[in-house]
Design an enzyme around this catalytic site. Structure first.
Site, PDB file in Angstrom:
ATOM      1  N   CYS A   1       5.617  -4.236 -34.286  1.00 34.07           N
ATOM      2  CA  CYS A   1       4.368  -4.829 -33.816  1.00 34.07           C
ATOM      3  C   CYS A   1       3.402  -3.678 -33.596  1.00 34.07           C
ATOM      4  O   CYS A   1       3.785  -2.519 -33.658  1.00 34.07           O
ATOM      5  CB  CYS A   1       4.563  -5.526 -32.474  1.00 34.07           C
ATOM      6  SG  CYS A   1       5.717  -6.908 -32.532  1.00 34.07           S
TER       7      CYS A   1
ATOM      8  N   GLY B   1       1.614  -6.253 -37.904  1.00 31.60           N
ATOM      9  CA  GLY B   1       2.002  -7.614 -37.557  1.00 31.60           C
ATOM     10  C   GLY B   1       0.883  -8.579 -37.856  1.00 31.60           C
ATOM     11  O   GLY B   1      -0.248  -8.370 -37.420  1.00 31.60           O
TER      12      GLY B   1
ATOM     13  N   ASN C   1       6.136  -2.999 -28.329  1.00 26.10           N
ATOM     14  CA  ASN C   1       6.578  -2.959 -29.714  1.00 26.10           C
ATOM     15  C   ASN C   1       8.048  -2.584 -29.695  1.00 26.10           C
ATOM     16  O   ASN C   1       8.409  -1.579 -29.086  1.00 26.10           O
ATOM     17  CB  ASN C   1       5.758  -1.892 -30.467  1.00 26.10           C
ATOM     18  CG  ASN C   1       6.325  -1.579 -31.837  1.00 26.10           C
ATOM     19  OD1 ASN C   1       6.947  -2.435 -32.469  1.00 26.10           O
ATOM     20  ND2 ASN C   1       6.119  -0.360 -32.291  1.00 26.10           N
ATOM     21  N   GLY C   2       8.888  -3.401 -30.329  1.00 31.13           N
ATOM     22  CA  GLY C   2      10.313  -3.088 -30.367  1.00 31.13           C
ATOM     23  C   GLY C   2      11.138  -4.354 -30.354  1.00 31.13           C
ATOM     24  O   GLY C   2      10.642  -5.436 -30.676  1.00 31.13           O
TER      25      GLY C   2
ATOM     26  N   TYR D   1       7.538   3.468 -44.531  1.00 29.13           N
ATOM     27  CA  TYR D   1       6.891   2.208 -44.886  1.00 29.13           C
ATOM     28  C   TYR D   1       5.823   1.698 -43.901  1.00 29.13           C
ATOM     29  O   TYR D   1       4.727   1.337 -44.324  1.00 29.13           O
ATOM     30  CB  TYR D   1       7.960   1.122 -45.053  1.00 29.13           C
ATOM     31  CG  TYR D   1       7.399  -0.256 -45.274  1.00 29.13           C
ATOM     32  CD1 TYR D   1       6.862  -0.625 -46.499  1.00 29.13           C
ATOM     33  CD2 TYR D   1       7.379  -1.186 -44.237  1.00 29.13           C
ATOM     34  CE1 TYR D   1       6.322  -1.894 -46.694  1.00 29.13           C
ATOM     35  CE2 TYR D   1       6.844  -2.454 -44.426  1.00 29.13           C
ATOM     36  CZ  TYR D   1       6.321  -2.802 -45.653  1.00 29.13           C
ATOM     37  OH  TYR D   1       5.792  -4.040 -45.834  1.00 29.13           O
TER      38      TYR D   1
END
Ligand code: SF4
Length: 485
Positions: free
Chosen positions: A2, A28, A100-101, A255
């Site tokens: 995210c 996201g 985020n995670g 990526y």
């Protein structure tokens, strides 16, 4: 994965925050939200892209000098609006947050909060659990003044209970902003400070591009296992809380992240150039000597492909054109949506491929669906041979730290050698980066990172708490959710 950001500033922040959110859209596309504070919380969240969720009316409502923003890619939960971040709770103090995670023991913690504190976690969003665990500690100290030491101890308390990966930004109403990374620093979190004639401010974000967009020219990283607290008077406090080894996610460089981002002191673009140089060496050693043209699979593979062409003295061409208005296929939930969007996402420039031997370069091969479709597209355009090079190593293991590639059976490289993989995706040959080269290329010149998390390539999970049972449970949950899709 995210995108998360937080800002505490002496000026109104919504203009800056909206622009910064757009720079995190690639992390996201499922939902997004912004929360601001001006003595009370204002919040707007919705499913879809930022540009579709926010309009003049709700932007005008998001007043304040403090904001937390989030772009969501669902790992826990089904992507419903109830699970969109940021979240806030009213007791104690009024604590808001986003992260985020992926909290790997989310269900256990949800049950624990209900049994121990009679707190109902109403969403399937793991940050709701993190905020409540943090709050549980603060509740014990609510009769005392809220000092930085108490806040850092609350983060320590989170570390004690919350497993997995998390980069978190919290705001304690009227008291200050807290940002912390999990003990291993799996997910990135950068911060910046501005102190100009116009005022003072601090900002936190998943990627440095978001800080650039908010006008924070200088930035650095929140260290793994560390917390930063900016109090209501803009005083900076920080503390190293956990001494676990630093293991940032290597896939961010391969990526996820934008090439213009810096994280953990490494520029993503430079890392991809180095990955390209290492892979060029490998291609040379492979004995393949009839490549006419190097073509990247846009967008992430472009930097590496340019470097491969330069090192091998080959022609570089942009043979595949991406429709920018279709989201990233890898971060779309569910195979069906993914397959449909691959077909609409790329279009070949046919004459580039006609009668040529092509080396396609991509960041990775996950399930093989995308690679197979692209190779077929290139062959249909008249290519004689199609070689496929991945500048990361073969992906063979699920990620439990927030990336949607969660069952072993989904990887094309599991129990298959390069020859078999080439056959499966329809290539004349497949060339992969070596794990060691991949790690050295990303890390080059950054000795403070002893090792990355590269569990999806090796099966070696740095948190040490990922059991076979846990992986099987995740695999079952994934199968169920795909059936529903
Ligand atoms: Fe990143 Fe892979 Fe580790 Fe997940 S398992 S955090 S994608 S390196």
């Amino acid at each position: 994965m995210c995108g998360v950001l937080g800002i505490i500033d002496s000026e109104q922040v919504i203009g800056k925050v909206y622009n910064a959110m757009l720079t995190l859209q690639h992390r996201g596309q499922d939902s997004a939200g912004i929360l601001t504070y001006d003595g009370r919380y204002h919040i707007k969240k919705g499913n879809g892209l930022i540009r579709d969720i926010f309009d003049e009316k709700n932007i005008a409502r998001l007043q304040g000098h403090v904001a937390i923003g989030h772009t969501r890619y669902p790992t826990v939960g089904e992507g419903s609006i109830e699970d969109a971040q940021p979240f806030w709770i009213n007791y104690p103090y009024g604590i808001a947050g986003a992260h985020n995670g992926n909290v790997s023991n989310f269900i256990d913690l949800k049950e624990r909060l209900f049994e121990n504190s009679h707190k109902l976690i109403n969403s399937n969003c793991d940050v709701e659990v993190i905020i409540n665990i943090f709050a549980e500690y603060l509740e014990k100290w609510k009769s005392k003044a809220l000092t930085p030491e108490i806040i850092f101890n609350a983060v320590r308390y989170v570390y004690r209970f919350v497993k997995g990966s998390y980069s978190v930004v919290l705001y304690i109403a009227g008291k200050g902003m807290v940002a912390f990374r999990d003990p291993y620093g799996l997910r990135p979190l950068v911060f910046g400070k501005r102190n100009s004639g116009a005022g003072i401010g601090y900002a936190f974000a998943s990627e440095s591009v978001a800080l650039d967009a908010m006008g924070f020219a200088e930035h650095s990283d929140v260290a793994s296992g560390s917390a930063i607290f900016i109090d209501a008077e803009y005083k900076f406090h920080s503390k190293k809380i956990s001494k676990k080894p630093f293991r940032p996610c290597i896939f961010e460089y391969i990526y996820f992240a934008r090439p213009d981002s810096w994280m953990n002191g490494i520029n993503v673009y430079e890392a991809r150039i180095r990955l390209g140089a290492k892979l060029a060496k490998k291609i040379k050693e492979s004995g393949i000597d009839d490549i006419d043209i190097v073509v990247p699979v846009p967008d992430s593979a472009r930097s590496a492909a340019i470097e491969i062409a330069r090192v091998l003295k080959l022609r570089y061409e942009e043979g595949l054109v991406k429709n920018r208005y279709i989201g990233r296929t890898f971060i779309m939930p569910g195979n069906l949506i993914r397959r449909q969007s691959i077909r609409h996402k790329l279009n070949p420039i046919r004459h580039v491929f006609k009668g040529q031997n092509i080396l396609l370069v991509d960041d990775s091969i996950v399930r093989g669906n995308t690679s197979r479709s692209i190779i077929q597209m290139v062959r249909d355009s008249g290519a004689k041979k199609v070689y496929f090079a991945s500048y990361s190593a073969p992906l063979t293991n699920p990620c439990v730290y927030g990336i949607d590639m969660q069952t072993k059976g989904e990887f094309v490289a599991v129990d298959a050698d390069n020859h078999e993989i080439a056959k499966k995706i329809g290539a004349d040959a497949v060339i992969y980066q070596d794990i060691k080269d991949m790690e050295n290329a990303v890390r080059q010149g950054h000795k403070e990172i002893k090792s990355f998390c590269k569990a999806c390539f090796t099966g070696d999970y740095p948190t040490g708490d990922v059991s076979k049972d846990m992986l099987e449970k995740i695999a079952c949950e994934r199968k169920d959710s795909q059936k529903e899709e």
